[in-house]
Design a protein around this motif. Sequence first.
Motif, mmCIF file in Angstrom:
data_model
loop_
_atom_site.group_PDB
_atom_site.id
_atom_site.type_symbol
_atom_site.label_atom_id
_atom_site.label_comp_id
_atom_site.label_asym_id
_atom_site.label_seq_id
_atom_site.Cartn_x
_atom_site.Cartn_y
_atom_site.Cartn_z
ATOM 1 N N ILE A 191 -27.573 20.729 -31.055
ATOM 2 C CA ILE A 191 -26.098 20.574 -30.427
ATOM 3 C C ILE A 191 -25.207 20.493 -31.659
ATOM 4 O O ILE A 191 -24.009 21.300 -31.715
ATOM 5 C CB ILE A 191 -25.996 19.341 -29.558
ATOM 6 N N HIS A 196 -23.678 19.781 -23.072
ATOM 7 C CA HIS A 196 -24.243 18.744 -24.410
ATOM 8 C C HIS A 196 -24.510 17.203 -23.731
ATOM 9 O O HIS A 196 -25.351 16.574 -24.108
ATOM 10 C CB HIS A 196 -23.432 18.783 -25.397
ATOM 11 N N GLU A 211 -18.604 16.087 -35.900
ATOM 12 C CA GLU A 211 -19.746 15.933 -35.390
ATOM 13 C C GLU A 211 -20.987 16.744 -36.073
ATOM 14 O O GLU A 211 -22.077 16.194 -36.090
ATOM 15 C CB GLU A 211 -19.595 16.512 -33.874
ATOM 16 N N GLU A 220 -19.251 21.386 -23.434
ATOM 17 C CA GLU A 220 -19.446 19.765 -23.904
ATOM 18 C C GLU A 220 -20.128 19.151 -22.778
ATOM 19 O O GLU A 220 -20.861 18.283 -23.006
ATOM 20 C CB GLU A 220 -17.805 19.213 -24.090
ATOM 21 N N GLU A 269 -21.655 22.827 -32.281
ATOM 22 C CA GLU A 269 -20.297 22.098 -32.586
ATOM 23 C C GLU A 269 -19.408 22.883 -33.843
ATOM 24 O O GLU A 269 -18.493 22.926 -33.955
ATOM 25 C CB GLU A 269 -20.444 20.528 -32.817
ATOM 26 N N GLU A 289 -19.189 13.352 -26.000
ATOM 27 C CA GLU A 289 -19.393 14.582 -25.418
ATOM 28 C C GLU A 289 -18.374 14.537 -23.969
ATOM 29 O O GLU A 289 -17.663 15.373 -23.750
ATOM 30 C CB GLU A 289 -20.744 15.220 -25.095
HETATM 31 FE FE LIG Z 1 -20.686 19.121 -27.779
#
Ligand SMILES: [Fe+2]
Length: 203
Positions: free
Chosen positions: A128, A57, A101, A54, A132, A21
Amino acid sequence: MAIDFEKSRTKENLMRAFAGESQARNRYTIAAETARHQGMYSISQIFLFTADQERAHAERYYSLLKSLSGETVIISGGYPIDHSDSLADLLRSAQHNEMEEYEDVYQEFGDVAKEEGFLEAASAFYQIADVEAVHGKRFGKLAEMLENNTYYEREGEGAWMCLNCGHIHRGKRVPEVCPTCRHEKGYFIPVELAPYLECEFMK
Ligand SMILES: [Fe+2]
Ligand SMILES: [Fe+2]
């Protein structure tokens, strides 16, 4: 039998995810700079907006490692190198990484965390992962518009918003400067991107 977090694979996966991330955030801020240099200000803003997500995350994964504060975790992992002067290529690479991801990495990390009994970490990986997928679709849509030259012009009528002042322009192509704020063309964004952004600046 409960697994000791210190000896778990989840500890390593959380660190891998934190590294991934963190790198995604940097790749997107670097791509934002490339877009800005090319006068594509709205694409630059989308990269920055996604980079911030990001960071969020990364922060979530990092917080799940809090009990190990002061320690060093050694991991191995593969991370992409995506250099290009082409925004479409940068967007396609970003799309690929996001979907990887979503489809593989975080599903596996989530499954391992579940198996090891770390349910909070498992749900962070799964949740998460879903974000993505949204990122992947966002980058894919942008790449497609650049590739087929519909980001700034259409055969029929299109609608665009100036991200600087909110002016909506309807027509076949965006004007060279926004009639309301006089900012250049690069600030315009096609309004049909709104569902891919799900954010305040397109409402
Ligand atoms: Fe992410
Ligand atoms: Fe992402």
